[in-house]
Design a protein around this motif. Structure first.
Motif, PDB file in Angstrom:
ATOM      1  N   LEU A   1      12.893  -4.655  16.716  1.00 40.11           N
ATOM      2  CA  LEU A   1      11.943  -4.732  17.244  1.00 40.11           C
ATOM      3  C   LEU A   1      12.161  -5.637  18.594  1.00 40.11           C
ATOM      4  O   LEU A   1      12.220  -4.682  19.470  1.00 40.11           O
ATOM      5  CB  LEU A   1      11.114  -5.299  16.839  1.00 40.11           C
ATOM      6  CG  LEU A   1      10.003  -4.542  16.020  1.00 40.11           C
ATOM      7  CD1 LEU A   1       9.014  -5.617  14.661  1.00 40.11           C
ATOM      8  CD2 LEU A   1       9.543  -3.256  16.058  1.00 40.11           C
TER       9      LEU A   1
ATOM     10  N   GLY B   1      15.542  -5.342  19.872  1.00 43.85           N
ATOM     11  CA  GLY B   1      16.064  -4.643  20.554  1.00 43.85           C
ATOM     12  C   GLY B   1      18.155  -4.966  20.979  1.00 43.85           C
ATOM     13  O   GLY B   1      17.531  -6.382  20.835  1.00 43.85           O
TER      14      GLY B   1
ATOM     15  N   TRP C   1      11.099 -12.740  21.122  1.00 38.04           N
ATOM     16  CA  TRP C   1      11.889 -12.314  21.731  1.00 38.04           C
ATOM     17  C   TRP C   1      11.801 -12.688  22.826  1.00 38.04           C
ATOM     18  O   TRP C   1      11.667 -13.338  23.807  1.00 38.04           O
ATOM     19  CB  TRP C   1      11.019 -11.082  21.930  1.00 38.04           C
ATOM     20  CG  TRP C   1      10.081 -10.657  22.633  1.00 38.04           C
ATOM     21  CD1 TRP C   1      10.452  -9.483  23.948  1.00 38.04           C
ATOM     22  CD2 TRP C   1       8.692 -11.063  23.081  1.00 38.04           C
ATOM     23  NE1 TRP C   1       9.230 -10.255  25.304  1.00 38.04           N
ATOM     24  CE2 TRP C   1       7.745 -10.588  24.488  1.00 38.04           C
ATOM     25  CE3 TRP C   1       7.659 -11.553  22.780  1.00 38.04           C
ATOM     26  CZ2 TRP C   1       6.902 -10.992  25.242  1.00 38.04           C
ATOM     27  CZ3 TRP C   1       6.045 -11.845  23.007  1.00 38.04           C
ATOM     28  CH2 TRP C   1       5.902 -11.501  24.782  1.00 38.04           C
TER      29      TRP C   1
ATOM     30  N   ASP D   1      14.462 -10.026  26.480  1.00 42.14           N
ATOM     31  CA  ASP D   1      14.527  -8.712  26.773  1.00 42.14           C
ATOM     32  C   ASP D   1      15.459  -8.564  28.328  1.00 42.14           C
ATOM     33  O   ASP D   1      14.584 -10.029  29.475  1.00 42.14           O
ATOM     34  CB  ASP D   1      13.382  -7.573  26.800  1.00 42.14           C
ATOM     35  CG  ASP D   1      14.252  -6.849  27.416  1.00 42.14           C
ATOM     36  OD1 ASP D   1      14.708  -6.157  26.982  1.00 42.14           O
ATOM     37  OD2 ASP D   1      13.057  -5.768  27.440  1.00 42.14           O
TER      38      ASP D   1
ATOM     39  N   GLY E   1       7.056  -7.023  18.388  1.00 43.24           N
ATOM     40  CA  GLY E   1       7.150  -5.501  19.168  1.00 43.24           C
ATOM     41  C   GLY E   1       6.703  -4.912  19.510  1.00 43.24           C
ATOM     42  O   GLY E   1       7.269  -4.159  20.862  1.00 43.24           O
ATOM     43  N   GLN E   2       5.320  -4.852  19.951  1.00 49.96           N
ATOM     44  CA  GLN E   2       4.608  -4.227  19.736  1.00 49.96           C
ATOM     45  C   GLN E   2       4.724  -4.542  21.439  1.00 49.96           C
ATOM     46  O   GLN E   2       4.139  -3.921  22.877  1.00 49.96           O
ATOM     47  CB  GLN E   2       2.825  -4.238  19.832  1.00 49.96           C
ATOM     48  CG  GLN E   2       2.810  -3.123  18.273  1.00 49.96           C
ATOM     49  CD  GLN E   2       1.839  -3.421  17.914  1.00 49.96           C
ATOM     50  OE1 GLN E   2       0.811  -3.141  18.312  1.00 49.96           O
ATOM     51  NE2 GLN E   2       0.869  -4.541  16.868  1.00 49.96           N
TER      52      GLN E   2
ATOM     53  N   ARG F   1       6.723  -6.957  23.054  1.00 47.45           N
ATOM     54  CA  ARG F   1       7.890  -6.475  24.335  1.00 47.45           C
ATOM     55  C   ARG F   1       8.122  -4.719  24.497  1.00 47.45           C
ATOM     56  O   ARG F   1       8.698  -4.611  25.511  1.00 47.45           O
ATOM     57  CB  ARG F   1       9.372  -6.520  23.167  1.00 47.45           C
ATOM     58  CG  ARG F   1      10.092  -6.069  23.504  1.00 47.45           C
ATOM     59  CD  ARG F   1      11.678  -6.702  22.602  1.00 47.45           C
ATOM     60  NE  ARG F   1      13.290  -6.499  22.758  1.00 47.45           N
ATOM     61  CZ  ARG F   1      13.706  -5.390  23.350  1.00 47.45           C
ATOM     62  NH1 ARG F   1      12.823  -4.659  23.084  1.00 47.45           N
ATOM     63  NH2 ARG F   1      14.403  -5.482  23.806  1.00 47.45           N
ATOM     64  N   SER F   2       7.592  -3.855  23.848  1.00 43.57           N
ATOM     65  CA  SER F   2       8.051  -2.104  23.533  1.00 43.57           C
ATOM     66  C   SER F   2       6.801  -2.205  25.412  1.00 43.57           C
ATOM     67  O   SER F   2       6.983  -1.744  26.458  1.00 43.57           O
ATOM     68  CB  SER F   2       7.071  -1.757  22.662  1.00 43.57           C
ATOM     69  OG  SER F   2       8.278  -1.231  22.269  1.00 43.57           O
ATOM     70  N   ALA F   3       5.539  -2.904  25.421  1.00 37.81           N
ATOM     71  CA  ALA F   3       4.090  -2.800  25.823  1.00 37.81           C
ATOM     72  C   ALA F   3       4.994  -3.210  27.826  1.00 37.81           C
ATOM     73  O   ALA F   3       5.190  -3.189  28.968  1.00 37.81           O
ATOM     74  CB  ALA F   3       3.285  -3.434  25.431  1.00 37.81           C
TER      75      ALA F   3
ATOM     76  N   HIS G   1       8.219  -4.265  28.250  1.00 37.72           N
ATOM     77  CA  HIS G   1       9.419  -3.107  28.466  1.00 37.72           C
ATOM     78  C   HIS G   1       9.207  -2.080  29.517  1.00 37.72           C
ATOM     79  O   HIS G   1       9.128  -1.570  31.023  1.00 37.72           O
ATOM     80  CB  HIS G   1      10.054  -2.937  27.865  1.00 37.72           C
ATOM     81  CG  HIS G   1      11.801  -2.129  28.592  1.00 37.72           C
ATOM     82  ND1 HIS G   1      12.454  -2.774  28.490  1.00 37.72           N
ATOM     83  CD2 HIS G   1      11.453  -1.125  28.114  1.00 37.72           C
ATOM     84  CE1 HIS G   1      13.559  -2.067  28.534  1.00 37.72           C
ATOM     85  NE2 HIS G   1      13.202  -0.814  29.155  1.00 37.72           N
ATOM     86  N   ALA G   2       7.936  -1.390  28.919  1.00 42.50           N
ATOM     87  CA  ALA G   2       7.280  -0.162  30.662  1.00 42.50           C
ATOM     88  C   ALA G   2       7.024  -0.369  31.435  1.00 42.50           C
ATOM     89  O   ALA G   2       7.143  -0.130  31.712  1.00 42.50           O
ATOM     90  CB  ALA G   2       6.306   0.880  29.182  1.00 42.50           C
TER      91      ALA G   2
END
Length: 538
Positions: A177, A179, A206, A208, A236-237, A239-241, A243-244
């Motif tokens: 998650l 990455g 996390w 990034d 994980g959720q 971090r993805s949000a 990043h986007a």
């Protein structure tokens, strides 16, 4: 009242004849003691735990039925033997040490060890030993209670194996998650992640690194409160949000505002998240930062030491109803940004302020020693966590702004049609001076399209900025209009709508980012060979 008595009769010859003397003694206490002894003897004999007695030199003097069931020796076979017959050959010294402790009057409680049966089978046992004493208090022997814990040990081993499997799965999930951040040109970085050594190990840390184009990089670090898979899943959720959202060019305060809504939508009760987002311009050293309750970012400047980067104080994500603030500052060439989570400085038995002071002290030494980032990251962890026994997971991220200045040039244009011609001329002259000829025509064509769009839709001055490295040329056009251009498919009869399609086709990378003053549209072209040294620009 009835009570037991002992009667003794003795004949006596007297002048009056033969008399009998009688002595009556109350033996209630003795009878009670005998009954108690018999009860204890019955309890010992019927105990499910092996009970044995021995002399101080180790000879067995008592052996109950449970001892026979456990070890396989009958009482006749065991009594008189030395207790070493019950120990594996490699543990005979252990028997001698225990006897020595008993001679000194020590009690040994719940000593876990291995013992051997008559058939040679090995047993995990729990042994409690205590000395027996004579009426004057001298140690004259010892007793032992032995309990078979083989089933418990097997269960513990199975649980340990299962726990390690689950921990491995959880750590693998978390690292997946989290990455692997990409390598960023012109920006040296070093990172470390250490899972907790206690509990599930995984947590909500996390970080990034997000390439934003035009020499800008998003640096993100966060910590979801709590431990275990739930915290890792939330991480994980988020971090993805994040990043986007960062890839859209969103300003740090806008990104925090959006992440606050994401945390609320996750519908996890009492979930708090600390987070810090920085946008770093590698060529100018400009840093835009917004922190949501995260620990202070530190800056280590070669020759000057380390200090705290000034940041507005905002509430953590998940509180709700917060208007997040950001701050823009400039850091020195070659300075290193240090981001970390609370596991690095919040350890049991220590004061967080003292640990933060220790961290700044370690960074002061690194700034003067000039260590590379990888060595610096290892030194920080060794200094702050010498025993590597973390109660929380730890994340450390070092990001260094390039020390060498990059070639740049800039101009300000009016929002009039002639700005397109003036901008092309300025860019052509700059590229000629830099010795950039291979894709100069492409660069001027793309600039014309972007400037035309700015002249049509913006009011006020238009900023033009050109930046080069050994591998890339970047051109930026800034205007005060907040409206962001969107690529679209133009109909055949339309005169507009094809400019951004051309930019997408010819540029190696391009984008639009909102600014406090309006927006900046940029494109980049890769350079196949090193550029000639830049002469002094008047």
């Amino acid at each position: 009242t009835e009570f037991p008595v002992e009667i003794s009769l003795s004949p006596l010859e007297t002048a009056d004849g033969l008399l009998v003397s009688a002595a009556v003694r109350d033996v209630s206490e003795r009878k009670a003691a005998e009954e108690r002894i018999n009860e204890l003897a019955a309890l010992v004999e019927s105990s499910q735990d092996a009970i044995l007695a021995k002399t101080l030199d180790g000879r067995i003097t008592y052996w109950n039925a449970a001892a026979q069931r456990l070890y396989g020796f009958s009482a006749a076979e065991a009594v008189g033997q030395h207790v070493s017959i019950l120990a594996p050959p490699d543990r005979e010294d252990e028997i001698l040490l225990l006897l020595d402790r008993l001679r000194r009057g020590e009690k040994v409680e719940h000593f876990e060890t291995l013992r051997v049966t008559q058939s040679g089978a090995m047993l995990d046992v729990d042994v409690t030993l205590w000395p027996t004493r004579s009426p004057d208090g001298a140690v004259i022997g010892a007793c032992a209670i032995v309990r078979d814990i083989s089933d418990r040990k097997r269960a513990e081993a199975e649980l340990t194996e299962l726990y390690e499997q689950q921990r491995h799965i959880a750590l693998t999930l978390q690292r997946s998650l989290m990455g692997t951040p990409p390598a960023i040109p012109d920006l040296a970085t070093a990172s470390r992640y250490l899972p907790a050594t206690q509990g599930a190990g995984v947590g909500g840390d996390w970080f990034d690194l997000i390439p934003l184009g035009a020499g800008r990089v998003g640096v993100l670090i966060g910590d979801v409160m709590g431990r275990g898979l739930e915290a890792a899943a939330v991480m994980g959720q988020l971090r993805s949000a994040a990043h986007a959202l960062a890839k859209t060019g969103m300003r740090p305060r806008q990104l925090m505002q959006a992440l606050d809504t994401v945390v609320a939508d996750l519908n996890v009760p009492d979930q708090l998240v600390t987070c810090c987002y920085l946008v770093v311009a590698a060529d100018s050293g400009e840093v835009v930062i917004c922190s949501a309750g995260h620990l202070p970012v530190l800056v280590a400047v070669p020759g000057e030491g380390a200090s705290t980067l000034s940041t507005p104080v905002n509430a953590p994500l998940g509180v709700g109803g917060v208007i997040y603030e950001q701050r823009t500052t400039t850091i020195a060439r070659g300075a290193t940004l240090v981001l970390y989570t609370d596991g690095l400085i919040e350890t049991p038995g220590t004061d967080i302020e003292d640990q933060l002071t220790q961290l700044i002290g370690a960074l002061d030494k690194l700034a003067s020693a000039g260590l590379d980032l990888e060595a610096a990251a290892d030194h920080v962890l060794t200094t702050l966590l010498p025993d590597a026994n973390g109660h929380d997971d730890v994340t450390l991220l070092l990001t260094q702004v390039p020390a060498a200045p990059l070639a740049t040039a800039g101009a300000e244009l009016c929002a009039e049609p002639r700005a397109v011609r003036d901008g092309r001329g300025f860019l052509a002259a700059t590229l000629c001076t830099w010795g950039f000829v291979e894709r100069a025509d492409d660069a001027c064509l793309l600039l014309s399209e972007i400037l035309t769009n700015a002249v049509q839709h913006a009011q006020g001055p238009i900023g033009l900025r050109v930046r080069r490295t050994d591998t890339e040329l970047t051109v930026e056009v800034s205007d005060p209009s907040p409206q962001l251009p969107q690529p679209r498919v133009a109909a055949e009869e339309e005169e507009s709508g094809r400019g951004l399609q051309l930019v997408r086709a010819l540029a190696d990378d391009w984008g639009v980012r909102p600014t406090d003053e309006g927006k900046t549209t940029w494109f980049s072209l890769r350079i196949d060979r090193p550029l000639a040294p830049r002469p002094t620009w008047p």
